[in-house]
Design an enzyme around this catalytic site. Structure first.
Site, short mmCIF file in Angstrom:
data_model
loop_
_atom_site.label_atom_id
_atom_site.label_comp_id
_atom_site.label_asym_id
_atom_site.label_seq_id
_atom_site.Cartn_x
_atom_site.Cartn_y
_atom_site.Cartn_z
N TYR A 172 0.85 -1.19 0.00
CA TYR A 172 0.00 0.00 0.00
C TYR A 172 0.90 1.25 0.00
O TYR A 172 2.07 1.19 0.39
CB TYR A 172 -0.92 -0.05 1.23
CG TYR A 172 -1.81 1.15 1.37
CD1 TYR A 172 -2.83 1.37 0.47
CD2 TYR A 172 -1.61 2.07 2.40
CE1 TYR A 172 -3.64 2.50 0.58
CE2 TYR A 172 -2.42 3.19 2.53
CZ TYR A 172 -3.42 3.41 1.61
OH TYR A 172 -4.22 4.52 1.72
N ASN A 205 1.67 3.79 1.73
CA ASN A 205 2.54 4.28 2.81
C ASN A 205 3.45 3.20 3.39
O ASN A 205 4.08 3.40 4.41
CB ASN A 205 1.70 4.92 3.93
CG ASN A 205 0.86 3.88 4.66
OD1 ASN A 205 0.91 2.69 4.35
ND2 ASN A 205 0.07 4.33 5.62
N LYS A 206 3.49 2.03 2.76
CA LYS A 206 4.25 0.93 3.36
C LYS A 206 5.75 1.04 3.06
O LYS A 206 6.17 1.92 2.33
CB LYS A 206 3.69 -0.41 2.86
CG LYS A 206 2.27 -0.68 3.37
CD LYS A 206 2.21 -0.74 4.89
CE LYS A 206 0.88 -1.17 5.45
NZ LYS A 206 -0.19 -0.18 5.39
N THR A 207 6.53 0.10 3.62
CA THR A 207 8.00 0.24 3.54
C THR A 207 8.51 0.12 2.11
O THR A 207 9.53 0.70 1.77
CB THR A 207 8.69 -0.79 4.45
OG1 THR A 207 8.18 -2.09 4.11
CG2 THR A 207 8.41 -0.51 5.92
#
Ligand SMILES: Cc1ncc(COP(=O)(O)O)c(C=O)c1O
Length: 384
Positions: A180, A182-184
């Site tokens: 997604y 905003n993920k790493t």
């Protein structure tokens, strides 16, 4: 100064790889997706990596593949995003909510053992690697394996994360990752299901694409005629497009660079915010290199200078981004009412939730941005 909560870095090969897909004339699941699967599987030490369009899809496929169905029970930590629990309902099963360890946000082996003793029907456990730190997988598997309880890991926050020297992705029955926005690492929307088990992988692959017995890509390239396929189950439409996989491949190349930058920010927060009265910082069980630091939170105790809402107002006035991870699921109307959940049964999650605020953390966060956040947080929370 204005500091966002997160900022995505797509400044490397993302555009080049997306252009390659556009030029190829085939935009959906094909070569880039298979390459992404192969590379991601290698990165986490899992035999089979199956790309899907979200972690939620991966979690759903995981429960379906391990055979969870109507009337079954699945342990779910209350401190998580709703996706971890909603997929249990997708398959007609019921979540049994468990409290987390205060400080780390993690589900623990003793709490799983207690819950299994009071709910002997439980067939699976959803293990959330909260904020990017691994739960204690050896201990959790020691509790679950002898009882035949399946372990599905929600690793939405946890790439790249290690546990006892092994990557998250190589422990439980199935591990699910999120890409997604905003993920790493990100593909905008996307996810990956990883497993070592051939038969689980086969089932997830088929169910990812309508229950069709062969991938669309194969339909148009293999020797079997393209019009001929069979449907072996009422599957789902969960495949990842090559456009998204192209972004994922470029992000994957930089995963450790991003992780190092996240770790550096977290380290600064841990030292610069230590000792503020009434402020609890995350408890870190792992060595720093093993933690993905998807987010960094503080918990304001009742004796802190400001309560959570006043602190958030202060951040907003200073144009500092923030988030809250999480309002526990036992407070969410659907779960609370359906399962008659009471806050007093989740004391650690309550203590966390009443005061938790997550601070800005992203690769490429500048020294000036970090100094500003630290300075403002300290001035809001230091005794006057
Ligand atoms: C713990 C957890 N599980 C699952 C998800 C769902 O991920 P996705 O948006 O890729 O479906 C999220 C998303 O934020 C999450 O935080």
């Amino acid at each position: 100064m204005k500091v966002p909560f997160c900022r995505v870095d797509c400044s490397s090969n993302e555009v080049k790889y997306v252009q390659e897909v556009l030029a190829s004339g085939w935009l959906t699941t094909a070569g880039k997706t298979f390459e992404f699967e192969k590379r991601f599987g290698t990165a986490v030490g899992g035999k089979h990596a199956i790309a899907v369009n979200s972690c939620t899809a991966a979690l759903h496929l995981a429960l379906e593949a391990v055979g969870i169905g109507p009337g079954d029970e699945v342990l779910v930590p209350t401190l998580t995003f709703t996706a971890t629990a909603e997929v249990v309902r997708y398959v007609g099963a019921d979540p049994i909510f468990v409290d987390m360890e205060y400080g780390s946000g993690l589900i623990t082996a003793p709490s799983i053992q207690d819950a299994l003793e009071s709910h002997p029907k439980v067939k699976a456990v959803m293990v959330v690697h909260f904020a990017g730190q691994a739960a204690n997988m050896p201990a959790i598997l020691d509790v679950c394996r002898p009882r035949g309880v399946r372990v599905v890991e929600d690793a939405a926050h946890a790439f790249p994360t290690r546990c006892a020297g092994r990557m998250i992705g190589s422990w439980g029955d199935i591990t699910c990752f999120s890409f997604y926005a905003n993920k790493t690492i990100t593909t905008g929307e996307g996810g990956m299901l990883v497993t070592d088990d051939e038969s689980l992988a086969k089932r997830a692959r088929v169910m990812r694409l309508h229950g069709i017995d062969r991938d669309i890509w194969n339909r148009f390239t293999a020797s079997r005629p393209s019009w001929e396929y069979d449907v072996v189950a009422p599957g789902f439409k969960y495949n990842l497009s090559d456009l998204a996989a192209a972004v994922g491949l470029a992000q994957l190349e930089r995963a450790y660079e991003f992780r190092d930058q996240r770790q550096a920010v977290a380290k600064r927060y841990l030292s610069a915010l230590a000792g503020l009265p009434g402020v609890d910082l995350p408890m870190v069980h792992s060595v720093p290199e093993d933690h993905a630091w998807h987010f960094f939170w503080i918990v304001l105790q009742p004796e802190a200078r400001l309560n959570r809402d006043a602190f958030i107002e202060g951040l907003m006035a200073r144009e500092i981004g923030f988030s809250v991870h999480y309002k526990p699921l036992h407070h969410m109307t659907y779960y609370k009412e359906r399962y008659h959940l009471r806050p007093e049964d989740f004391p650690n999650a309550e203590r966390h939730w009443r005061g938790c605020v997550s601070l800005p953390l992203y690769p490429g966060m500048t020294e000036a941005e970090l100094d500003y956040v630290i300075h403002e947080v300290r001035s809001l929370l230091s005794p006057s």
